[in-house]
Design a protein around this motif. Structure first.
Motif, PDB file in Angstrom:
ATOM      1  N   CYS A1012       4.129  -5.446 -15.497  1.00  0.00           N
ATOM      2  CA  CYS A1012       3.901  -3.997 -15.564  1.00  0.00           C
ATOM      3  C   CYS A1012       2.842  -3.575 -14.551  1.00  0.00           C
ATOM      4  CB  CYS A1012       3.469  -3.594 -16.970  1.00  0.00           C
ATOM      5  SG  CYS A1012       4.730  -3.878 -18.240  1.00  0.00           S
ATOM      6  N   GLY A1013       1.805  -4.377 -14.412  1.00  0.00           N
ATOM      7  CA  GLY A1013       0.763  -4.077 -13.442  1.00  0.00           C
ATOM      8  C   GLY A1013       1.280  -4.127 -12.019  1.00  0.00           C
ATOM      9  N   ALA A1014       2.148  -5.121 -11.729  1.00  0.00           N
ATOM     10  CA  ALA A1014       2.702  -5.256 -10.369  1.00  0.00           C
ATOM     11  C   ALA A1014       3.592  -4.068 -10.032  1.00  0.00           C
ATOM     12  CB  ALA A1014       3.485  -6.559 -10.262  1.00  0.00           C
ATOM     13  N   VAL A1015       4.453  -3.672 -10.967  1.00  0.00           N
ATOM     14  CA  VAL A1015       5.328  -2.518 -10.732  1.00  0.00           C
ATOM     15  C   VAL A1015       4.482  -1.258 -10.540  1.00  0.00           C
ATOM     16  CG1 VAL A1015       7.104  -1.044 -11.750  1.00  0.00           C
ATOM     17  CG2 VAL A1015       7.259  -3.537 -11.994  1.00  0.00           C
ATOM     18  N   SER A1016       3.433  -1.124 -11.332  1.00  0.00           N
ATOM     19  CA  SER A1016       2.536   0.032 -11.197  1.00  0.00           C
ATOM     20  C   SER A1016       1.899   0.063  -9.817  1.00  0.00           C
ATOM     21  CB  SER A1016       1.454  -0.016 -12.280  1.00  0.00           C
ATOM     22  OG  SER A1016       2.020   0.048 -13.570  1.00  0.00           O
ATOM     23  N   ARG A1017       1.509  -1.082  -9.313  1.00  0.00           N
ATOM     24  CA  ARG A1017       0.913  -1.135  -7.974  1.00  0.00           C
ATOM     25  C   ARG A1017       1.926  -0.706  -6.907  1.00  0.00           C
ATOM     26  NH1 ARG A1017      -1.798  -4.869 -10.956  1.00  0.00           N
ATOM     27  NH2 ARG A1017      -4.032  -5.173 -10.502  1.00  0.00           N
ATOM     28  N   MET A1018       3.165  -1.089  -7.097  1.00  0.00           N
ATOM     29  CA  MET A1018       4.201  -0.704  -6.133  1.00  0.00           C
ATOM     30  C   MET A1018       4.403   0.819  -6.153  1.00  0.00           C
ATOM     31  SD  MET A1018       6.928  -3.840  -6.613  1.00  0.00           S
ATOM     32  CE  MET A1018       7.787  -3.538  -5.070  1.00  0.00           C
ATOM     33  N   ILE A1019       4.357   1.402  -7.343  1.00  0.00           N
ATOM     34  CA  ILE A1019       4.489   2.857  -7.457  1.00  0.00           C
ATOM     35  C   ILE A1019       3.315   3.545  -6.775  1.00  0.00           C
ATOM     36  CG2 ILE A1019       4.422   4.772  -9.103  1.00  0.00           C
ATOM     37  CD1 ILE A1019       5.991   2.952 -11.051  1.00  0.00           C
ATOM     38  N   VAL A1020       2.108   3.026  -6.996  1.00  0.00           N
ATOM     39  CA  VAL A1020       0.915   3.612  -6.384  1.00  0.00           C
ATOM     40  C   VAL A1020       0.987   3.489  -4.864  1.00  0.00           C
ATOM     41  CG1 VAL A1020      -1.590   3.337  -6.116  1.00  0.00           C
ATOM     42  CG2 VAL A1020      -0.555   3.275  -8.392  1.00  0.00           C
ATOM     43  N   THR A1021       1.514   2.350  -4.370  1.00  0.00           N
ATOM     44  CA  THR A1021       1.555   2.111  -2.923  1.00  0.00           C
ATOM     45  C   THR A1021       2.566   3.032  -2.240  1.00  0.00           C
ATOM     46  OG1 THR A1021       0.941  -0.197  -3.301  1.00  0.00           O
ATOM     47  CG2 THR A1021       1.887   0.340  -1.154  1.00  0.00           C
ATOM     48  N   ASN A1022       3.781   3.125  -2.793  1.00  0.00           N
ATOM     49  CA  ASN A1022       4.799   4.007  -2.195  1.00  0.00           C
ATOM     50  C   ASN A1022       5.880   4.271  -3.234  1.00  0.00           C
ATOM     51  OD1 ASN A1022       6.648   5.407  -0.693  1.00  0.00           O
ATOM     52  ND2 ASN A1022       6.614   4.007   1.057  1.00  0.00           N
ATOM     53  N   HIS A1023       5.686   5.313  -4.031  1.00  0.00           N
ATOM     54  CA  HIS A1023       6.654   5.606  -5.094  1.00  0.00           C
ATOM     55  C   HIS A1023       7.987   6.067  -4.527  1.00  0.00           C
ATOM     56  CE1 HIS A1023       4.907   9.575  -4.171  1.00  0.00           C
ATOM     57  NE2 HIS A1023       6.065  10.068  -4.574  1.00  0.00           N
ATOM     58  N   ASN A1024       7.964   6.495  -3.256  1.00  0.00           N
ATOM     59  CA  ASN A1024       9.188   7.027  -2.657  1.00  0.00           C
ATOM     60  C   ASN A1024      10.256   5.965  -2.449  1.00  0.00           C
ATOM     61  OD1 ASN A1024       8.341   9.781  -2.364  1.00  0.00           O
ATOM     62  ND2 ASN A1024       6.978   9.106  -0.702  1.00  0.00           N
ATOM     63  N   ILE A1025       9.868   4.723  -2.308  1.00  0.00           N
ATOM     64  CA  ILE A1025      10.876   3.679  -2.079  1.00  0.00           C
ATOM     65  C   ILE A1025      11.073   2.812  -3.321  1.00  0.00           C
ATOM     66  CG2 ILE A1025      10.603   3.611   0.422  1.00  0.00           C
ATOM     67  CD1 ILE A1025       8.804   1.212   0.145  1.00  0.00           C
ATOM     68  N   VAL A1026      10.535   3.279  -4.450  1.00  0.00           N
ATOM     69  CA  VAL A1026      10.797   2.622  -5.736  1.00  0.00           C
ATOM     70  C   VAL A1026      11.912   3.390  -6.434  1.00  0.00           C
ATOM     71  CG1 VAL A1026       9.874   2.029  -7.997  1.00  0.00           C
ATOM     72  CG2 VAL A1026       8.424   1.813  -5.969  1.00  0.00           C
ATOM     73  N   PRO A1027      13.005   2.735  -6.800  1.00  0.00           N
ATOM     74  CA  PRO A1027      14.090   3.436  -7.512  1.00  0.00           C
ATOM     75  C   PRO A1027      13.654   3.793  -8.932  1.00  0.00           C
ATOM     76  CG  PRO A1027      14.579   1.091  -7.344  1.00  0.00           C
ATOM     77  CD  PRO A1027      13.330   1.312  -6.559  1.00  0.00           C
TER      78      PRO A1027
END
Length: 1127
Positions: A1012-1027
């Motif tokens: 959950c923390g890793a996915v959250s970091r990906m959203i924080v980094t660039n939510h635009n390329i997270v489906p």
């Protein structure tokens, strides 16, 4: 002149202070007369008493060891003195006089060394000619002179080392040819070589000579072992000991031969026990420095077999208690059982459990079934002493089985087996945490039953003793063993025998204390029964010893229960008041000290508000007892412990107390009372023995200010004063941590004086000094004294680097690496004020990882494949601490500088990971993933440099069979993305795919939290390329977090990013996000700070912008409604 000097010497040797001063003055005047030196020479060779002649030699040496005084002596007189003293050395029979003459000759050799016609060459020619003659008296005389001179001035023989080693070889070969290697000549020449062995290293020819005759040296030592004279054996065995210490590489090709001698000697019960003890102790030392060779040459199994047989030797019941005392304290005795057990402890600490445990179990299984209690006792002692060194292996593979075995031993009919079993349980409780705490429901009832049985038997004994004072208990009762004769006093004050309790009582309390103290909050359900049992032991009718044990157990219980102890607090305080008195009988002093320690433990844990009503009275008692209490180091230690604990409660208010106690604490810190001169029973090179030493106190022998008095070998440590020193240091540490600016005026003097003992002989003092220094730096930092932090770090960082390199105790280095990590994390860049210090620390990290430090004993095995050799758990812990220091070190550096260091060492981590995969070492894989992941934050954007190489490593790691390793990989992937930023965008799909597969199958709670923390970091980094449409439902379904609450920080940041920048994507999930945020805040799972404030703000924003969803959540439960109202 002789008469005058006789009177002066008599005056110096008397006990009258005034006469000593007068004689000292007269001696100064006498030296003005040139004839004084000749007169002293004549006294040495006269028929006077040995003490007078010895002192005359001492006076000569004191006068002429200064080069300027020797240079003033006329040339002909110099020759006369040299010739006369050599003849005196040859003729002298009295050992003390002979040694004093040798010391004097050693001084003259130093002065004459630079001359072309070196006097030492003449001396050596004289010795060579004597040692090689057939006349045993002549050869003994020559070898005796050699031994005496090398003892007196070993450094002067360095330039002649090659010829001396050849002489040594010639003497041994001659003795072998004559069929007798155990002659006095051989003993003397070997003694001299042991003094010179520190200087052999670097002399290629000398090394080769020693190496060539090493088998013959071993054969010689064996001959003396069979001869059976302990003193002679000690003399010759020292040379082997010295080789192991100073030139261990010479043992490489002789380890098998050496071990065969050791095993044959240790296993031979016909040989004197004291010799066997020395040999089995030496086995442990060789294993420590040559473990790879031991394993590769298949010597481990025979070593374990011999050690186990020695542990099966017969001892008295009290000797078993003494044995376990010695294992506690690290002290040794002449008991084969003790020495063998301590050697097994060393094996467990220094060898891989995979190599040690299987062959040991083969011995233990039949021993545990043996009808012989000595073999059963040995088995339980083995289980006990391997607990520390093999803790991870036992927890992973053997814990439940071994615990059941120990429980069986506790119920054994034999007292010696019960004692060993309780000792094993105590060791498990101390070293196998937290895993052993899971077995509390099985273990605590056993301990509680024994405690109850103990109290019942004591009360019954007290009742019966009133009616039948001479009654003898039956042999089938536990109380029977109380009648056994007490033969000696235990070295542990807290665990002593000789009281009206069963002899296993001490070890039972040891097990109880360790187990309870480490249970922490899990002890709470057991408190009512436990405290009831302990209060029974504190009955005033019980022995002082039992009450000491009871109070110690209360102290341990308090440290676990903390504020949950409060229901029992008033009763405990009432009991303690009986012992916290100013005056008490001698036998009650131990109980008073224990009461003070117990109050200190309670002070630390029950909470400031609960203890503050007692604080003033407690502090007044401490101050009164420091001023008027006994002059006893253990008492002062206890008071320091209590004062340190009080600082937790009264904080800055300690400012009124500091002026009264700081000087006293500093005095204990720098005191030298813990260091006592060793009594040299053999005469050795200690000039002042007996009455001579006593009379030397006030004598100024010509202002001997250039003497080297710092002879570390001449001191041993005295326990009570060491413990006092340690507690004084720890009290200063607590003041720095707890009292804020109140301690500021005392920081510098505390720093300076603790720094003086940072390389103390005792490892516990070194550890506590390191802790205190770290606390002082932290205190400076918290007070905003940036310059003070910088000045302190300029001093301590080079010292810490030196200790990491040179300290031979692994425990100290491991502790130091921990403390350094804390400093870097807290103080950050101020901890590394210069590039030079940065380089120094990095070099230490790198060299620990490559096994180059003194405590790592990195010797080749001679069998190849060094990199595949398995390390002990302690070896691995040291490497892991250094590896984990790297990311902490990074927090003190800029990303660019840290990247420079990281780039030089990260391949080491990857190589270690590959090795751990090959050998299925889950702990090491976990370590590598964790250390690398923790480094990414400090690397910042520089992590992009390593992204392409490291990202596949972590993606692959999500499939690791070890949950902790997977957890670190999930965390690492998130951190890698967060800090690499744009560099990671191309890999988002691969990483999300890995995390998606993992979240579907992951069952480990902390690992799920890190996904959950890793996915959250990906959203924080660039939510635009997270489906988000696919990712968000899955993420929210796994929230709130279960165990790893640190990840709440990043989860909330992801919520905030989505709420601000991707609102349409989350509208349908607003209620879920709100519930998760409320849950985290309600359970107080986010620390006070910016994130907590932001979480509250998010709730309020949702209330304003989405009132319907907010009301739905608010009305879902009364708890939610009340909490939201409070916001």
């Amino acid at each position: 002149m002789d008469i005058i000097l006789d009177e002066i010497i008599a005056g110096l040797l008397c006990t009258d202070t005034e006469r000593i001063r007068q004689a000292t003055s007269e001696l100064g005047k006498a030296y003005e007369n040139p004839e004084t030196l000749n007169a002293l020479c004549q006294i040495i060779v006269s028929q006077r008493e040995p003490q007078v002649r010895q002192f005359a030699a001492v006076l000569l040496n004191k006068r002429l060891q200064k080069l300027r005084n020797w240079q003033m002596v006329p040339a002909d007189q110099k020759e006369s003195i040299k010739t006369g003293m050599l003849q005196a050395l040859i003729a002298e029979k009295e050992k003390s006089v002979k040694n004093a003459i040798a010391q004097f000759i050693g001084s003259l050799v130093r002065h004459e060394e630079e001359k072309k016609d070196s006097w030492l060459a003449e001396l050596l020619n004289f010795i060579y000619s004597r040692c090689n003659v057939d006349d045993p008296k002549e050869s003994e005389l020559g070898s005796s002179i050699f031994a005496t001179l090398t003892d007196a001035a070993p450094d002067q023989f360095v330039s002649h080392m090659d010829s001396i080693c050849q002489m040594f070889a010639a003497v041994l070969m001659s003795a072998e040819a004559k069929g007798n290697l155990s002659t006095p000549t051989v003993a003397n020449i070997t003694m001299g070589m042991s003094y010179l062995m520190p200087f052999v290293s670097g002399h290629t020819s000398a090394e080769q000579t020693v190496l060539k005759i090493l088998p013959l040296i071993i054969k010689t030592v064996f001959a003396f072992a069979q001869k059976g004279d302990e003193q002679e054996f000690c003399i010759v065995f020292d040379v082997i000991d010295s080789i192991a210490e100073y030139v261990p590489k010479l043992l490489n090709n002789n380890v098998k031969h050496l071990m065969e001698f050791c095993l044959e000697t240790a296993n031979n019960k016909q040989i004197d026990d004291s010799i066997r003890v020395q040999v089995v102790t030496f086995i442990g030392r060789v294993v420590r420095i040559k473990k790879k060779a031991i394993v590769k040459q298949k010597l481990l199994e025979p070593i374990i077999a011999v050690i186990f047989e020695m542990m099966c030797c017969e001892t008295e019941l009290d000797d078993v208690l003494y044995l376990t005392d010695e294992l506690f304290t690290g002290e040794s005795s002449n008991s084969p059982v003790t020495a063998a057990t301590q050697t097994l402890d060393l094996l467990a600490i220094n060898l891989s459990p995979e190599k040690l445990i299987p062959p040991l179990l083969q011995l233990l299984e039949p021993a545990l079934q043996s009808p012989d209690p000595l073999r059963r006792r040995a088995a339980y002692l083995c289980i006990a002493v391997i607990a520390e060194g093999c803790s991870e292996a036992i927890c992973n593979k053997y814990l439940e089985v071994m615990l059941n075995i120990v429980k069986s031993g506790i119920a054994d009919n034999s007292p010696i087996v019960r004692i060993a079993s309780f000792f094993a349980l105590g060791q498990f409780s101390e070293h196998l945490q937290p895993e052993i705490s899971r077995f509390a429901p099985q273990i605590l009832p056993v301990l509680f039953d024994f405690l109850q049985q103990l109290v019942i038997e004591i009360k019954a004994e007290q009742t019966s003793s009133g009616n039948e004072s001479n009654a003898v208990p039956g042999k089938d009762t536990i109380m029977y063993i109380n009648q056994l004769q007490i033969k000696r006093k235990s070295v542990l004050s807290k665990y002593r025998s000789g009281n009206p309790e069963p002899k296993h009582t001490d070890r039972m309390f040891y097990a109880l204390e360790n187990y309870c103290q480490n249970l922490e909050e899990d002890i709470v359900p057991h408190l009512p029964l436990l405290m009831s049992r302990l209060f029974d032991t504190l009955d005033t009718n019980n022995s002082i010893h039992l009450r000491v044990l009871g109070l110690s157990a209360v102290s341990a219980t308090a440290l676990a229960a903390r504020e949950h102890l409060m229901p029992y607090f008033p009763k405990i305080v009432e009991i303690l008041k009986n012992y916290l008195v100013k005056e008490c009988s001698e036998e009650m002093k131990e109980l008073r000290n224990e009461a003070i320690d117990t109050l200190a433990s309670i002070t630390r844990v029950v909470g400031k508000d609960n203890f503050i009503p007692l604080a003033n009275d407690t502090m007044a008692y401490c101050l009164m007892m420091l001023d008027d209490g006994p002059n006893d180091p253990d008492f002062r230690r206890a008071i320091y412990n209590l004062i340190g604990a009080l600082s937790i409660v009264v904080n800055e208010s300690m400012s009124t107390v500091f002026p009264k106690i700081i000087d006293r604490l500093i005095e204990s810190v720098i005191s030298t009372e813990d260091m006592l001169p060793i009594n040299d029973e053999n005469g050795g090179n200690r000039l002042f023995n007996g009455e001579v030493a006593a009379s030397n106190i006030d004598i100024d022998l010509d202002n001997t200010d250039d003497e080297d008095d710092d002879d570390e070998e001449a001191y041993q440590v005295e326990n009570d004063y060491v413990f006092e020193k340690e507690e004084a240091i720890l009290a200063l540490k607590e003041f720095a941590m707890n009292t804020g600016s109140a301690f500021a005026p005392y920081l510098q003097t505390s720093f300076e004086n603790v720094y003086k003992v940072i390389e103390h002989q005792q490892e516990n003092i070194r550890k506590s000094a390191i802790e205190a220094i770290a606390a002082f730096v932290s205190s400076l930092y918290k007070m905003g004294d940036a310059e003070g932090v910088k000045r302190a770090c300029l001093i301590i960082m080079p010292k810490f680097a030196h200790m990491i390199r040179e300290d031979e105790d692994q425990g100290v280095v491991i502790h130091l690496l921990d403390m350094l990590s804390d400093i870097f994390v807290e103080v950050k860049s101020a901890a590394v004020p210069t590039q030079e210090i940065g380089d120094m620390i990095f070099a230490c990290i790198k060299d620990v990882l490559n096994n180059k430090m003194a405590c790592q004993f990195n010797e080749p095995s001679g069998g190849g494949d060094e990199e595949e050799a398995e390390d002990s758990e302690f070896d691995e812990l040291l490497i892991e601490n250094a590896g984990n220091l790297l990311p902490s070190f990074g927090k003190a550096l800029t990303p660019e500088i840290f990247s420079m260091y990281f780039g030089r060492v990260y391949q080491y981590y990857l190589n270690k990971l590959n090795k751990a995969k090959r050998n299925d070492l889950s702990e090491q894989r976990t370590f590598v993933y964790g250390a690398l992941a923790d480094s990414f934050q400090s690397l910042g954007v520089c992590v992009a440099t390593y992204f392409d190489e490291l990202c596949p490593v972590f993606v692959d790691g999500v499939n690791d069979p070890e949950p902790k390793a997977r957890q670190n990989c999930y965390f690492g992937l998130g951190e890698l993305v967060l800090h690499a930023e744009e560099k990671s965008f191309e890999s988002f799909h691969v990483i999300l795919q890995a995390l998606s597969g993992a979240i579907a199958s992951e069952t480990n709670a902390p690992a799920l939290d890190n996904i959950c923390g890793a996915v959250s970091r990906m959203i924080v980094t660039n939510h635009n390329i997270v489906p988000l449409a696919q990712v968000l439902p899955v993420l929210l379904s796994h929230l709130p977090l279960r165990e790893d609450m640190d990840e709440n920080d990043m989860v909330h940041k992801a919520f905030r990013v989505l709420y601000m920048h991707a609102r349409p994507a989350i509208v349908e999930y607003i209620e879920q996000i709100l519930k998760i945020t409320i849950d985290v805040l309600y359970k107080d799972q986010i620390p006070e700070g910016e994130i907590k404030m932001s979480s509250r703000a998010l709730i309020l924003e949702i209330r304003e912008q989405y009132p319907d969803q907010f009301n739905n959540v608010a009305n879902s439960s009364q708890e939610a409604y009340n909490f939201l109202q409070s916001l």
